[in-house]
Scaffold this motif. Sequence first.
Motif, PDB file in Angstrom:
ATOM      1  N   THR A   1      57.007  19.269  17.191  1.00 50.61           N
ATOM      2  CA  THR A   1      57.603  20.611  17.126  1.00 50.61           C
ATOM      3  C   THR A   1      56.695  21.621  17.823  1.00 50.61           C
ATOM      4  O   THR A   1      57.157  22.495  18.556  1.00 50.61           O
ATOM      5  N   THR A   2      55.380  21.489  17.618  1.00 42.17           N
ATOM      6  CA  THR A   2      54.424  22.391  18.275  1.00 42.17           C
ATOM      7  C   THR A   2      54.451  22.217  19.787  1.00 42.17           C
ATOM      8  O   THR A   2      54.446  23.201  20.541  1.00 42.17           O
ATOM      9  N   VAL A   3      54.474  20.960  20.242  1.00 37.58           N
ATOM     10  CA  VAL A   3      54.530  20.680  21.684  1.00 37.58           C
ATOM     11  C   VAL A   3      55.779  21.296  22.304  1.00 37.58           C
ATOM     12  O   VAL A   3      55.725  21.965  23.352  1.00 37.58           O
ATOM     13  N   LEU A   4      56.928  21.069  21.665  1.00 34.52           N
ATOM     14  CA  LEU A   4      58.183  21.616  22.186  1.00 34.52           C
ATOM     15  C   LEU A   4      58.158  23.142  22.215  1.00 34.52           C
ATOM     16  O   LEU A   4      58.600  23.759  23.187  1.00 34.52           O
ATOM     17  N   THR A   5      57.634  23.730  21.145  1.00 40.29           N
ATOM     18  CA  THR A   5      57.580  25.194  21.072  1.00 40.29           C
ATOM     19  C   THR A   5      56.726  25.754  22.207  1.00 40.29           C
ATOM     20  O   THR A   5      57.103  26.732  22.865  1.00 40.29           O
ATOM     21  N   ASN A   6      55.566  25.136  22.450  1.00 41.94           N
ATOM     22  CA  ASN A   6      54.692  25.603  23.533  1.00 41.94           C
ATOM     23  C   ASN A   6      55.379  25.503  24.890  1.00 41.94           C
ATOM     24  O   ASN A   6      55.236  26.384  25.742  1.00 41.94           O
ATOM     25  N   LYS A   7      56.121  24.399  25.095  1.00 40.65           N
ATOM     26  CA  LYS A   7      56.790  24.221  26.382  1.00 40.65           C
ATOM     27  C   LYS A   7      57.945  25.210  26.549  1.00 40.65           C
ATOM     28  O   LYS A   7      58.156  25.774  27.614  1.00 40.65           O
ATOM     29  N   MET A   8      58.721  25.397  25.465  1.00 39.58           N
ATOM     30  CA  MET A   8      59.890  26.271  25.547  1.00 39.58           C
ATOM     31  C   MET A   8      59.506  27.743  25.677  1.00 39.58           C
ATOM     32  O   MET A   8      60.249  28.546  26.233  1.00 39.58           O
TER      33      MET A   8
END
Length: 349
Positions: free
Chosen positions: A252-259
Amino acid sequence: MDLDTAKQELEEFIPHVRNMSDGSIRKMAGRDLVRFKQFKKQGMAVKFGRFSQKENNQIRKNVEEFLSITGIDSAEKLLFTSRYPEDKGTINRLKSEHLFCEKLSKDIPRPWRLIYYRARKMFDPNNYKGRYTKEEKEKLKKYHALHGNDWKKISEMMSRSNLSVAMKYSEIKSAINYGPWSKEETQKLMHAVEEVIRKRMETEDANSLSSSEKSNRDISIDREKLYQKLPWTEIEAKVGTRYWRQCKQRWTTVLTNKMTKGQQLYRGTKGLQAKISLIKRLYEMKVEDANEVNWEELSDAIGDVPRTYVQTKFYRMKVSCVPFWQNKTFSEIIDYLFEKKLPELEEKL
């Protein structure tokens, strides 16, 4: 009803039915198809995901009514009959005579199997026993060495639920790292998620693409498939040094950073504004249960983020700001945040 007809009729209610086993489809055709059609006539869609408080209450009502009709003296005997071998024959006969499947699923627009699992979770006295002691963890490792993944047997030996012992073992079976994620671990996680998503997409497309198209295809998927219903225990095994819940949180953290392109959306002035927007949007929805909230639509209250990120932020705000939140309904929690916390946040902003 033959298997192909069952698949065709169920597909209207269960879009992913063709990915299910033939045995599951036959059971669903027998237990659920008539119910699904009745719910459709009433304008009710078949539901998945987390059970609402209203549905939990209906399950309790259905179980209590069945116990009253049959004279079975406890929900544990009804739902965990194998624990009572001396009464097993009588209980199973009563279940058959009084249409247990039909009675348990009354007025709940979900597949019967999910209702049954939810009822077992709600009425299992071995649930919610708190943290595992050091001695229990050692016992769990010992029992697993003897019985493998026979979680039913292990759960009986430990007086814990099947799910509880299975998930706890996934946490302690190897040297789990509890510190910050290394670059190598994060890369392993990203590759593991990519692998399971590609495998799933290729299975779905198996009948619609030629072999040359499959080999040359750069898979394009909906954003939701990047974080919904991923097989976290499988991903955990591929990462190796983290248990499934850590993997889910990190992803979730990885996706949030990318988005968000690395922007800090929940700190300082932006963080205050995000909390204010989230409370206002939830209050305007006027829903009675968290299960009725479309978290996907709410994500823009904070920014372009996964819905799990929004749910996590709401949970932390609820726990930190609402006294005795465990004893309040969802709507009472929202009202408290709107009436008490919102003015404080707006003044601070």
